[in-house]
Design an enzyme around this catalytic site. Structure first.
Site, PDB file in Angstrom:
ATOM      1  CG  HIS A  97      -1.921   1.147   1.105  1.00 48.38           C
ATOM      2  ND1 HIS A  97      -1.622   2.425   1.510  1.00 48.38           N
ATOM      3  CD2 HIS A  97      -3.175   1.193   0.595  1.00 48.38           C
ATOM      4  CE1 HIS A  97      -2.660   3.208   1.257  1.00 48.38           C
ATOM      5  NE2 HIS A  97      -3.613   2.487   0.697  1.00 48.38           N
ATOM      6  CD  GLU A 169      -5.277   1.258  -3.443  1.00 50.22           C
ATOM      7  OE1 GLU A 169      -6.473   1.121  -3.197  1.00 50.22           O
ATOM      8  OE2 GLU A 169      -4.433   1.515  -2.569  1.00 50.22           O
ATOM      9  N   GLY A 175      -6.966   8.940  -0.701  1.00 47.71           N
ATOM     10  CA  GLY A 175      -7.237   9.850   0.416  1.00 47.71           C
ATOM     11  C   GLY A 175      -7.510  11.277  -0.019  1.00 47.71           C
ATOM     12  CB  SER A 215     -10.756   9.298  -4.266  1.00 43.97           C
ATOM     13  OG  SER A 215      -9.759   9.880  -3.446  1.00 43.97           O
TER      14      SER A 215
HETATM   15  P1  PGA Z   1      -9.530   6.058  -0.174  1.00 44.38           P
HETATM   16  O1  PGA Z   1      -8.361   5.047   0.201  1.00 44.38           O
HETATM   17  O2  PGA Z   1     -10.645   5.266  -0.801  1.00 44.38           O
HETATM   18  O3  PGA Z   1      -9.930   6.670   1.141  1.00 44.38           O
HETATM   19  O4  PGA Z   1      -8.950   7.077  -1.127  1.00 44.38           O
HETATM   20  C1  PGA Z   1      -7.992   4.074  -0.735  1.00 44.38           C
HETATM   21  C2  PGA Z   1      -6.835   3.263  -0.261  1.00 44.38           C
HETATM   22  O5  PGA Z   1      -5.987   3.734   0.499  1.00 44.38           O
HETATM   23  O6  PGA Z   1      -6.746   2.081  -0.648  1.00 44.38           O
END
Ligand code: PGA
Length: 265
Positions: A97, A169, A175, A215
């Protein structure tokens, strides 16, 4: 046809007491839906694994860890191993991650060792891939994603590749206020799949699931999951309530039906 996935990682949120409530409310909501065509996972913090897995025991929701060590045991204070996650009821483990890479300096070489250990223990690794804002503006995104995936999978034969889940991602979309646009996601996923075919063969390209995270919300979810090469949604904030996650799961379940009927046309 690849089974679609709906998953959430809780990051460092939702302690054991709250996890028990989350789990039983999610179980109540899922009982009202047909989710048989979707693989669902929740990744709680380690101390909430037991409460979450007990509350979700009668549902199809699987539990996973958010990280792990590459050794099975030893003098590694503060770490958790793949066999320990399995014993704790986990079927999945999230690796690479962006918060692990950015805050803890993890590398994809290290991730490769963790992939090996996870697969040996029977866990499904969810390997995150993603470019930074700078790499994106330098036009290096697809090269970076390819390098990440090849490094993480370097120790695996082609036949093992479909046993992992790749999670695209983009680091700049996590975030934040906005997901990547559907066109951008479609292009990245298609190129990743094409690159998988070139480097790891047709079977790996056709069978490996590539999910999108960053997001995702109930508003943008339907368009993102309708993209051909997007095999699931990986959600943070929007799934930190059982209502929110149930909405995402319902969206993925709907997409599974329409993708299936599109294929049989
Ligand atoms: P988020 O996080 O959906 O709050 O942007 C995604 C993630 O960290 O996998």
């Amino acid at each position: 046809m690849r089974r679609l996935i709906a998953g959430t990682g809780w990051k460092m949120n939702i302690g054991a007491a709250e996890a028990a409530c989350y789990g039983s409310e999610l179980a109540r909501r899922l009982a009202l839906l047909d989710v048989s065509a979707v693989d669902i996972f929740v990744l709680p913090p380690f101390t909430s694994l037991h409460a979450a897995s007990a509350a979700l025991a009668a549902t199809p929701v699987a539990i996973g860890g958010q990280n792990m060590h590459w050794e099975d045991s030893g003098a590694w204070t503060g770490e958790i191993s793949a066999p320990m996650l399995v014993e704790g009821g986990c079927r999945y483990v999230e690796l690479a991650h962006s918060e692990r890479l950015y805050h803890f300096g993890e590398s994809y070489e290290l991730v490769g060792r963790k992939v090996d250990s996870a697969l040996r223990s029977g866990l499904t690794p969810i390997i995150c891939l993603g470019e930074t804002a700078q790499e994106k503006s330098d036009g290096r995104t697809d090269a970076i994603l390819l390098e990440q995936v090849l490094t993480a999978l370097a120790g695996q034969p082609d036949s093992r590749v479909p046993d992992v889940i790749l999670a695209y991602e983009p680091r700049w979309a996590i975030g934040g206020a906005q997901a990547a646009t559907p066109d951008y996601v479609a292009e990245r996923h298609a190129i990743l799949r094409r690159n998988l075919k070139t480097h790891r063969g047709q079977d790996a390209a056709e069978r490996t699931r590539i999910i999108y995270g960053g997001s995702v919300t109930p508003e943008n979810g339907p368009q993102l999951i309708s993209i051909d090469d997007v095999d699931g949604l990986f959600v943070g904030r929007a799934a930190w309530t059982p209502e929110g996650f149930a909405r995402i799961i319902e969206i993925v379940a709907g997409a599974a039906q329409s993708k299936r009927s599109r294929q049989s046309d």
